[in-house]
Design a protein around this motif. Structure first.
Motif, PDB file in Angstrom:
ATOM      1  N   ARG A   1      44.338  39.486 -11.862  1.00  0.00           N
ATOM      2  CA  ARG A   1      45.309  38.743 -11.070  1.00  0.00           C
ATOM      3  C   ARG A   1      46.174  39.688 -10.236  1.00  0.00           C
ATOM      4  O   ARG A   1      46.442  39.422  -9.061  1.00  0.00           O
ATOM      5  N   ARG A   2      46.591  40.808 -10.868  1.00  0.00           N
ATOM      6  CA  ARG A   2      47.374  41.790 -10.106  1.00  0.00           C
ATOM      7  C   ARG A   2      46.560  42.371  -8.960  1.00  0.00           C
ATOM      8  O   ARG A   2      47.081  42.597  -7.864  1.00  0.00           O
ATOM      9  N   ARG A   3      45.272  42.621  -9.234  1.00  0.00           N
ATOM     10  CA  ARG A   3      44.403  43.150  -8.184  1.00  0.00           C
ATOM     11  C   ARG A   3      44.264  42.155  -7.040  1.00  0.00           C
ATOM     12  O   ARG A   3      44.337  42.533  -5.857  1.00  0.00           O
ATOM     13  N   ILE A   4      44.086  40.896  -7.401  1.00  0.00           N
ATOM     14  CA  ILE A   4      43.975  39.856  -6.371  1.00  0.00           C
ATOM     15  C   ILE A   4      45.274  39.755  -5.579  1.00  0.00           C
ATOM     16  O   ILE A   4      45.263  39.648  -4.344  1.00  0.00           O
ATOM     17  N   GLU A   5      46.408  39.800  -6.296  1.00  0.00           N
ATOM     18  CA  GLU A   5      47.699  39.737  -5.608  1.00  0.00           C
ATOM     19  C   GLU A   5      47.888  40.949  -4.696  1.00  0.00           C
ATOM     20  O   GLU A   5      48.436  40.825  -3.595  1.00  0.00           O
ATOM     21  N   GLU A   6      47.430  42.129  -5.164  1.00  0.00           N
ATOM     22  CA  GLU A   6      47.541  43.335  -4.340  1.00  0.00           C
ATOM     23  C   GLU A   6      46.698  43.210  -3.077  1.00  0.00           C
ATOM     24  O   GLU A   6      47.148  43.554  -1.978  1.00  0.00           O
ATOM     25  N   ILE A   7      45.469  42.709  -3.250  1.00  0.00           N
ATOM     26  CA  ILE A   7      44.596  42.519  -2.082  1.00  0.00           C
ATOM     27  C   ILE A   7      45.206  41.509  -1.119  1.00  0.00           C
ATOM     28  O   ILE A   7      45.224  41.716   0.103  1.00  0.00           O
ATOM     29  N   GLN A   8      45.715  40.415  -1.681  1.00  0.00           N
ATOM     30  CA  GLN A   8      46.342  39.408  -0.829  1.00  0.00           C
ATOM     31  C   GLN A   8      47.569  39.969  -0.123  1.00  0.00           C
ATOM     32  O   GLN A   8      47.810  39.664   1.050  1.00  0.00           O
ATOM     33  N   SER A   9      48.340  40.812  -0.851  1.00  0.00           N
ATOM     34  CA  SER A   9      49.522  41.410  -0.235  1.00  0.00           C
ATOM     35  C   SER A   9      49.127  42.331   0.915  1.00  0.00           C
ATOM     36  O   SER A   9      49.741  42.310   1.991  1.00  0.00           O
ATOM     37  N   LYS A  10      48.080  43.157   0.685  1.00  0.00           N
ATOM     38  CA  LYS A  10      47.611  44.043   1.752  1.00  0.00           C
ATOM     39  C   LYS A  10      47.081  43.242   2.937  1.00  0.00           C
ATOM     40  O   LYS A  10      47.309  43.594   4.096  1.00  0.00           O
ATOM     41  N   THR A  11      46.374  42.167   2.620  1.00  0.00           N
ATOM     42  CA  THR A  11      45.848  41.322   3.697  1.00  0.00           C
ATOM     43  C   THR A  11      46.978  40.712   4.512  1.00  0.00           C
ATOM     44  O   THR A  11      46.934  40.691   5.749  1.00  0.00           O
ATOM     45  N   ARG A  12      48.009  40.220   3.793  1.00  0.00           N
ATOM     46  CA  ARG A  12      49.152  39.643   4.508  1.00  0.00           C
ATOM     47  C   ARG A  12      49.881  40.700   5.331  1.00  0.00           C
ATOM     48  O   ARG A  12      50.310  40.435   6.461  1.00  0.00           O
ATOM     49  N   ALA A  13      50.016  41.931   4.759  1.00  0.00           N
ATOM     50  CA  ALA A  13      50.689  43.005   5.503  1.00  0.00           C
ATOM     51  C   ALA A  13      49.900  43.361   6.764  1.00  0.00           C
ATOM     52  O   ALA A  13      50.478  43.531   7.846  1.00  0.00           O
ATOM     53  N   ALA A  14      48.568  43.483   6.619  1.00  0.00           N
ATOM     54  CA  ALA A  14      47.735  43.785   7.785  1.00  0.00           C
ATOM     55  C   ALA A  14      47.824  42.676   8.826  1.00  0.00           C
ATOM     56  O   ALA A  14      47.888  42.939  10.037  1.00  0.00           O
ATOM     57  N   MET A  15      47.867  41.451   8.355  1.00  0.00           N
ATOM     58  CA  MET A  15      47.978  40.323   9.278  1.00  0.00           C
ATOM     59  C   MET A  15      49.326  40.341  10.002  1.00  0.00           C
ATOM     60  O   MET A  15      49.395  40.095  11.212  1.00  0.00           O
ATOM     61  N   ARG A  16      50.390  40.666   9.232  1.00  0.00           N
ATOM     62  CA  ARG A  16      51.712  40.753   9.869  1.00  0.00           C
ATOM     63  C   ARG A  16      51.741  41.859  10.922  1.00  0.00           C
ATOM     64  O   ARG A  16      52.304  41.682  12.009  1.00  0.00           O
ATOM     65  N   GLU A  17      51.134  43.029  10.591  1.00  0.00           N
ATOM     66  CA  GLU A  17      51.087  44.122  11.567  1.00  0.00           C
ATOM     67  C   GLU A  17      50.290  43.722  12.809  1.00  0.00           C
ATOM     68  O   GLU A  17      50.679  44.030  13.940  1.00  0.00           O
ATOM     69  N   LYS A  18      49.185  43.034  12.577  1.00  0.00           N
ATOM     70  CA  LYS A  18      48.365  42.595  13.704  1.00  0.00           C
ATOM     71  C   LYS A  18      49.132  41.616  14.579  1.00  0.00           C
ATOM     72  O   LYS A  18      49.101  41.700  15.818  1.00  0.00           O
ATOM     73  N   ILE A  19      49.837  40.699  13.933  1.00  0.00           N
ATOM     74  CA  ILE A  19      50.639  39.731  14.690  1.00  0.00           C
ATOM     75  C   ILE A  19      51.746  40.442  15.453  1.00  0.00           C
ATOM     76  O   ILE A  19      52.025  40.130  16.619  1.00  0.00           O
ATOM     77  N   ALA A  20      52.386  41.441  14.780  1.00  0.00           N
ATOM     78  CA  ALA A  20      53.457  42.194  15.445  1.00  0.00           C
ATOM     79  C   ALA A  20      52.919  42.941  16.663  1.00  0.00           C
ATOM     80  O   ALA A  20      53.562  42.976  17.725  1.00  0.00           O
ATOM     81  N   ASP A  21      51.727  43.549  16.519  1.00  0.00           N
ATOM     82  CA  ASP A  21      51.119  44.250  17.657  1.00  0.00           C
ATOM     83  C   ASP A  21      50.818  43.284  18.804  1.00  0.00           C
ATOM     84  O   ASP A  21      51.052  43.599  19.983  1.00  0.00           O
ATOM     85  N   LYS A  22      50.312  42.118  18.464  1.00  0.00           N
ATOM     86  CA  LYS A  22      50.023  41.123  19.496  1.00  0.00           C
ATOM     87  C   LYS A  22      51.303  40.666  20.190  1.00  0.00           C
ATOM     88  O   LYS A  22      51.334  40.473  21.413  1.00  0.00           O
ATOM     89  N   VAL A  23      52.369  40.507  19.401  1.00  0.00           N
ATOM     90  CA  VAL A  23      53.650  40.097  19.983  1.00  0.00           C
ATOM     91  C   VAL A  23      54.177  41.176  20.921  1.00  0.00           C
ATOM     92  O   VAL A  23      54.651  40.888  22.033  1.00  0.00           O
ATOM     93  N   LYS A  24      54.086  42.448  20.472  1.00  0.00           N
ATOM     94  CA  LYS A  24      54.537  43.549  21.323  1.00  0.00           C
ATOM     95  C   LYS A  24      53.711  43.620  22.609  1.00  0.00           C
ATOM     96  O   LYS A  24      54.252  43.841  23.699  1.00  0.00           O
ATOM     97  N   GLU A  25      52.402  43.446  22.462  1.00  0.00           N
ATOM     98  CA  GLU A  25      51.533  43.469  23.641  1.00  0.00           C
ATOM     99  C   GLU A  25      51.888  42.340  24.601  1.00  0.00           C
ATOM    100  O   GLU A  25      51.963  42.537  25.821  1.00  0.00           O
ATOM    101  N   TYR A  26      52.136  41.167  24.046  1.00  0.00           N
ATOM    102  CA  TYR A  26      52.521  40.031  24.882  1.00  0.00           C
ATOM    103  C   TYR A  26      53.856  40.292  25.580  1.00  0.00           C
ATOM    104  O   TYR A  26      54.015  40.004  26.779  1.00  0.00           O
ATOM    105  N   GLN A  27      54.815  40.852  24.823  1.00  0.00           N
ATOM    106  CA  GLN A  27      56.120  41.138  25.416  1.00  0.00           C
ATOM    107  C   GLN A  27      56.004  42.183  26.525  1.00  0.00           C
ATOM    108  O   GLN A  27      56.674  42.078  27.564  1.00  0.00           O
ATOM    109  N   ALA A  28      55.146  43.208  26.308  1.00  0.00           N
ATOM    110  CA  ALA A  28      54.959  44.233  27.339  1.00  0.00           C
ATOM    111  C   ALA A  28      54.336  43.629  28.596  1.00  0.00           C
ATOM    112  O   ALA A  28      54.761  43.925  29.727  1.00  0.00           O
ATOM    113  N   ILE A  29      53.313  42.782  28.395  1.00  0.00           N
ATOM    114  CA  ILE A  29      52.676  42.133  29.549  1.00  0.00           C
ATOM    115  C   ILE A  29      53.672  41.242  30.279  1.00  0.00           C
ATOM    116  O   ILE A  29      53.759  41.245  31.521  1.00  0.00           O
ATOM    117  N   LYS A  30      54.453  40.503  29.511  1.00  0.00           N
ATOM    118  CA  LYS A  30      55.447  39.620  30.124  1.00  0.00           C
ATOM    119  C   LYS A  30      56.494  40.416  30.889  1.00  0.00           C
ATOM    120  O   LYS A  30      56.884  40.050  32.012  1.00  0.00           O
TER     121      LYS A  30
END
Length: 260
Positions: free
Chosen positions: A170-199
């Protein structure tokens, strides 16, 4: 008159009693129908205890109305009978559907065969047969009890290990899910920054185009004003030159012919 009033009063009272009776009776009949009437209990899955002993323990005599509380008591009584015969790892549960006044209870003996008395007895008989050892009943019982203690410890250890592995998984699954969520947040943040730069770039380009347009408009307006002024000055200059020439001619004529 008093007798008539008394008769009316009795009739009225009887009417009230009958109304209350008919209102209460359906509730009682429904209450009785909500719990089935059981005449016999049938146990399936039993291989460790004599069926006659089980039937005798769960004999309902004339039968009874089976409520959930009584059903739990019946199951507990069956488990207690197994424990009395040395079988502790028994699970039992009733079948909810009661047919023809017979309630069925299913017995699960799997854990008992894996960790209980049957396994210990088989182990003792196997060793005695392989090594041609004759054991007395008391010695056999002593060995069985020793094995049961060992089985209980082994089962406890396996439960602890299984619990640890489950928690680790369960801890391993939670760790994987946490890493996945962190990577997703970083990806979303990069997309937001890219959008803001383009705008921002688009806004800057728009601002530059607007500024250039304003400059062209202002420049065109100044040039137009300058051309008009030059024309006006030229006209004024031309008019002044003609007048000056006219005055010179008049003065010259006056000098030549005074008084004209």
């Amino acid at each position: 008159m008093n007798s008539d009033r008394l008769i009316h009063y009795k009739v009225y009272l009887l009417f009230i009693l009958l109304s209350a009776f008919f209102l209460i009776m359906p509730e009682k009949s429904l209450a009785k129908k909500s719990h089935p009437y059981v005449k016999k209990i049938r146990v399936i899955g039993n291989t460790l205890i004599d069926s006659y002993d089980v039937d005798k323990t769960l004999d309902l005599k004339e039968g009874l109305t089976m409520t959930p509380e009584i059903m739990d008591m019946v199951v507990s009584e069956l488990k207690a009978n197994y424990q009395y015969h040395g079988h502790s790892f028994i699970d039992a549960y009733p079948v909810l559907k009661i047919k023809n006044g017979v309630m069925t209870i299913k017995v699960d003996e799997k854990d008992e065969y894996n960790w209980g008395k049957p396994r210990a007895e088989r182990a003792v008989l196997k060793k005695a047969f392989l090594y041609d050892i004759k054991l007395t009943d008391s010695k056999k019982q002593e060995i069985v009890e020793t094995l049961l203690k060992g089985y209980r410890k082994q089962r406890k250890v396996e439960e602890i290990v299984a619990k640890f592995l489950v928690e680790k998984q369960r801890r391993r699954i939670e760790e994987i899910q946490s890493k996945t969520r962190a990577a997703m947040r970083e990806k979303i943040a990069d997309k937001v920054k890219e959008y803001q730069a383009i705008k921002k770039n688009i806004e800057e380009q728009d601002a530059k185009r607007v500024e250039a347009m304003k400059n062209r408009i202002v420049s065109a307006g100044i040039k137009k004003t300058d051309d008009t002024t030059e024309k006006k000055l030229k006209v004024v200059s031309d008019e002044y030159t003609d007048l000056d020439e006219f005055l010179d001619n008049v003065m010259f004529e006056e000098m030549l012919n005074p008084g004209l």
